[in-house]
Write a protein that holds these residues in place. Sequence first.
Motif, PDB file in Angstrom:
ATOM      1  N   ALA A  39     -13.237  -4.597  -2.766  1.00 60.70           N
ATOM      2  CA  ALA A  39     -13.522  -3.523  -1.941  1.00 60.70           C
ATOM      3  C   ALA A  39     -14.060  -2.342  -3.250  1.00 60.70           C
ATOM      4  O   ALA A  39     -14.750  -1.418  -2.710  1.00 60.70           O
ATOM      5  CB  ALA A  39     -12.419  -2.636  -1.092  1.00 60.70           C
ATOM      6  N   ILE A  40     -13.309  -2.443  -4.044  1.00 61.40           N
ATOM      7  CA  ILE A  40     -13.934  -1.328  -5.130  1.00 61.40           C
ATOM      8  C   ILE A  40     -14.409  -2.115  -6.289  1.00 61.40           C
ATOM      9  O   ILE A  40     -14.254  -3.106  -6.717  1.00 61.40           O
ATOM     10  CB  ILE A  40     -12.708  -0.726  -5.884  1.00 61.40           C
ATOM     11  N   VAL A  43     -16.690  -0.685 -12.250  1.00 56.21           N
ATOM     12  CA  VAL A  43     -16.818   0.811 -12.657  1.00 56.21           C
ATOM     13  C   VAL A  43     -15.566   1.576 -12.001  1.00 56.21           C
ATOM     14  O   VAL A  43     -15.048   2.354 -12.872  1.00 56.21           O
ATOM     15  CB  VAL A  43     -18.002   1.177 -12.413  1.00 56.21           C
ATOM     16  N   GLU A  44     -15.493   1.501 -10.618  1.00 52.28           N
ATOM     17  CA  GLU A  44     -14.385   2.378 -10.102  1.00 52.28           C
ATOM     18  C   GLU A  44     -13.028   2.080 -10.594  1.00 52.28           C
ATOM     19  O   GLU A  44     -12.073   2.958 -11.088  1.00 52.28           O
ATOM     20  CB  GLU A  44     -14.508   2.156  -8.601  1.00 52.28           C
ATOM     21  N   ALA A  45     -12.911   0.745 -11.172  1.00 53.38           N
ATOM     22  CA  ALA A  45     -11.490   0.353 -11.393  1.00 53.38           C
ATOM     23  C   ALA A  45     -11.193   0.942 -12.687  1.00 53.38           C
ATOM     24  O   ALA A  45     -10.179   1.470 -13.127  1.00 53.38           O
ATOM     25  CB  ALA A  45     -11.174  -1.134 -11.381  1.00 53.38           C
ATOM     26  N   VAL A  46     -12.317   0.654 -13.500  1.00 57.90           N
ATOM     27  CA  VAL A  46     -12.224   1.182 -14.999  1.00 57.90           C
ATOM     28  C   VAL A  46     -12.237   2.868 -14.962  1.00 57.90           C
ATOM     29  O   VAL A  46     -11.307   3.302 -15.743  1.00 57.90           O
ATOM     30  CB  VAL A  46     -13.479   0.847 -15.925  1.00 57.90           C
ATOM     31  N   ALA A  71      -7.340  -8.288  -7.974  1.00 56.84           N
ATOM     32  CA  ALA A  71      -6.843  -7.288  -8.833  1.00 56.84           C
ATOM     33  C   ALA A  71      -7.784  -7.262 -10.044  1.00 56.84           C
ATOM     34  O   ALA A  71      -8.272  -8.357 -10.652  1.00 56.84           O
ATOM     35  CB  ALA A  71      -5.370  -7.418  -9.235  1.00 56.84           C
ATOM     36  N   TRP A  72      -7.947  -5.970 -10.301  1.00 54.19           N
ATOM     37  CA  TRP A  72      -8.872  -5.949 -11.672  1.00 54.19           C
ATOM     38  C   TRP A  72      -7.784  -5.582 -12.839  1.00 54.19           C
ATOM     39  O   TRP A  72      -7.003  -5.034 -12.715  1.00 54.19           O
ATOM     40  CB  TRP A  72      -9.842  -4.540 -11.587  1.00 54.19           C
ATOM     41  N   GLU A  73      -8.107  -6.578 -13.956  1.00 62.71           N
ATOM     42  CA  GLU A  73      -7.276  -6.297 -15.001  1.00 62.71           C
ATOM     43  C   GLU A  73      -8.082  -5.611 -15.938  1.00 62.71           C
ATOM     44  O   GLU A  73      -9.196  -5.939 -16.569  1.00 62.71           O
ATOM     45  CB  GLU A  73      -6.786  -7.587 -15.586  1.00 62.71           C
ATOM     46  N   VAL A  74      -7.888  -4.490 -16.494  1.00 62.73           N
ATOM     47  CA  VAL A  74      -8.372  -3.495 -17.357  1.00 62.73           C
ATOM     48  C   VAL A  74      -7.559  -3.602 -18.789  1.00 62.73           C
ATOM     49  O   VAL A  74      -6.522  -3.082 -18.749  1.00 62.73           O
ATOM     50  CB  VAL A  74      -8.670  -2.337 -17.061  1.00 62.73           C
ATOM     51  N   ASN A  87      -8.841  -3.759  -3.609  1.00 61.29           N
ATOM     52  CA  ASN A  87      -8.832  -3.239  -2.421  1.00 61.29           C
ATOM     53  C   ASN A  87      -8.429  -1.898  -2.328  1.00 61.29           C
ATOM     54  O   ASN A  87      -9.010  -1.172  -1.314  1.00 61.29           O
ATOM     55  CB  ASN A  87      -8.423  -4.210  -1.196  1.00 61.29           C
ATOM     56  N   THR A  88      -7.287  -1.326  -2.864  1.00 67.76           N
ATOM     57  CA  THR A  88      -6.790  -0.183  -2.520  1.00 67.76           C
ATOM     58  C   THR A  88      -6.777   0.867  -3.504  1.00 67.76           C
ATOM     59  O   THR A  88      -6.519   2.131  -3.628  1.00 67.76           O
ATOM     60  CB  THR A  88      -5.077  -0.150  -2.158  1.00 67.76           C
ATOM     61  N   LYS A  89      -7.263   0.274  -4.632  1.00 63.58           N
ATOM     62  CA  LYS A  89      -7.450   1.215  -5.927  1.00 63.58           C
ATOM     63  C   LYS A  89      -6.069   1.818  -6.733  1.00 63.58           C
ATOM     64  O   LYS A  89      -6.246   2.963  -7.308  1.00 63.58           O
ATOM     65  CB  LYS A  89      -8.350   2.490  -5.626  1.00 63.58           C
ATOM     66  N   GLU A  90      -4.949   0.973  -6.353  1.00 64.85           N
ATOM     67  CA  GLU A  90      -3.873   1.173  -6.851  1.00 64.85           C
ATOM     68  C   GLU A  90      -3.303   0.645  -7.931  1.00 64.85           C
ATOM     69  O   GLU A  90      -3.665  -0.530  -8.088  1.00 64.85           O
ATOM     70  CB  GLU A  90      -2.671   1.051  -5.523  1.00 64.85           C
ATOM     71  N   ILE A  91      -2.832   1.269  -8.929  1.00 64.17           N
ATOM     72  CA  ILE A  91      -2.363   0.567 -10.158  1.00 64.17           C
ATOM     73  C   ILE A  91      -1.179  -0.156  -9.791  1.00 64.17           C
ATOM     74  O   ILE A  91      -0.029   0.445  -9.161  1.00 64.17           O
ATOM     75  CB  ILE A  91      -1.986   1.704 -11.108  1.00 64.17           C
ATOM     76  N   ILE A  92      -1.163  -1.340  -9.834  1.00 68.19           N
ATOM     77  CA  ILE A  92      -0.094  -2.475  -9.679  1.00 68.19           C
ATOM     78  C   ILE A  92       1.012  -2.394 -10.612  1.00 68.19           C
ATOM     79  O   ILE A  92       2.102  -2.337 -10.234  1.00 68.19           O
ATOM     80  CB  ILE A  92      -0.747  -3.971  -9.134  1.00 68.19           C
ATOM     81  N   LYS A  93       0.340  -2.711 -11.880  1.00 67.50           N
ATOM     82  CA  LYS A  93       1.438  -2.759 -12.934  1.00 67.50           C
ATOM     83  C   LYS A  93       0.685  -2.570 -14.151  1.00 67.50           C
ATOM     84  O   LYS A  93      -0.517  -2.748 -14.321  1.00 67.50           O
ATOM     85  CB  LYS A  93       2.303  -4.112 -13.412  1.00 67.50           C
ATOM     86  N   THR A  94       1.492  -2.466 -15.181  1.00 69.16           N
ATOM     87  CA  THR A  94       0.868  -1.951 -16.666  1.00 69.16           C
ATOM     88  C   THR A  94       1.907  -2.862 -17.575  1.00 69.16           C
ATOM     89  O   THR A  94       2.897  -2.864 -17.525  1.00 69.16           O
ATOM     90  CB  THR A  94       1.074  -0.620 -17.102  1.00 69.16           C
ATOM     91  N   GLU A  95       1.026  -3.670 -18.465  1.00 71.15           N
ATOM     92  CA  GLU A  95       1.673  -4.565 -19.539  1.00 71.15           C
ATOM     93  C   GLU A  95       1.362  -4.137 -20.937  1.00 71.15           C
ATOM     94  O   GLU A  95       0.112  -3.737 -21.015  1.00 71.15           O
ATOM     95  CB  GLU A  95       1.459  -6.143 -19.347  1.00 71.15           C
TER      96      GLU A  95
END
Length: 112
Positions: A39-40, A43-46, A71-74, A87-95
């Motif tokens: 859905a996003i 560019v929106e994810a970054v 999920a976008w992995e940046v 789809n929701t633009k929510e940060i799921i996790k950070t590693e």
Amino acid sequence: MTIKQTIMAACGILAVMLGANWFLRTQPVQASTDDTVPAITMVEAVETVLAANPGTKAIDVNLERENNNLAWEVELNNDLEVYIDANTKEIIKTEQGWDLKDVPFLANWMPN
């Protein structure tokens, strides 16, 4: 070479050719029902990840499956990998990435 040997050699070659044709045949591509478009955009994810991590730069972006969700992995230049729901633009996790030089028993083996 006798006729019998010639026929046997031809049959052997034919068997190898048919076997190779069967083994190397291409498979038709079939669409999967779970392939969805995010859905996003990338560019929106970054932009979302950079807003949450000021002063960093994105060095790699991939679309992946995380817990059966897109999920976008940046990957950022500070060794952070941030996963954002596509789809929701929510940060799921950070590693946090790690360096082999940080592992005590490997530190002496790593080149400087």
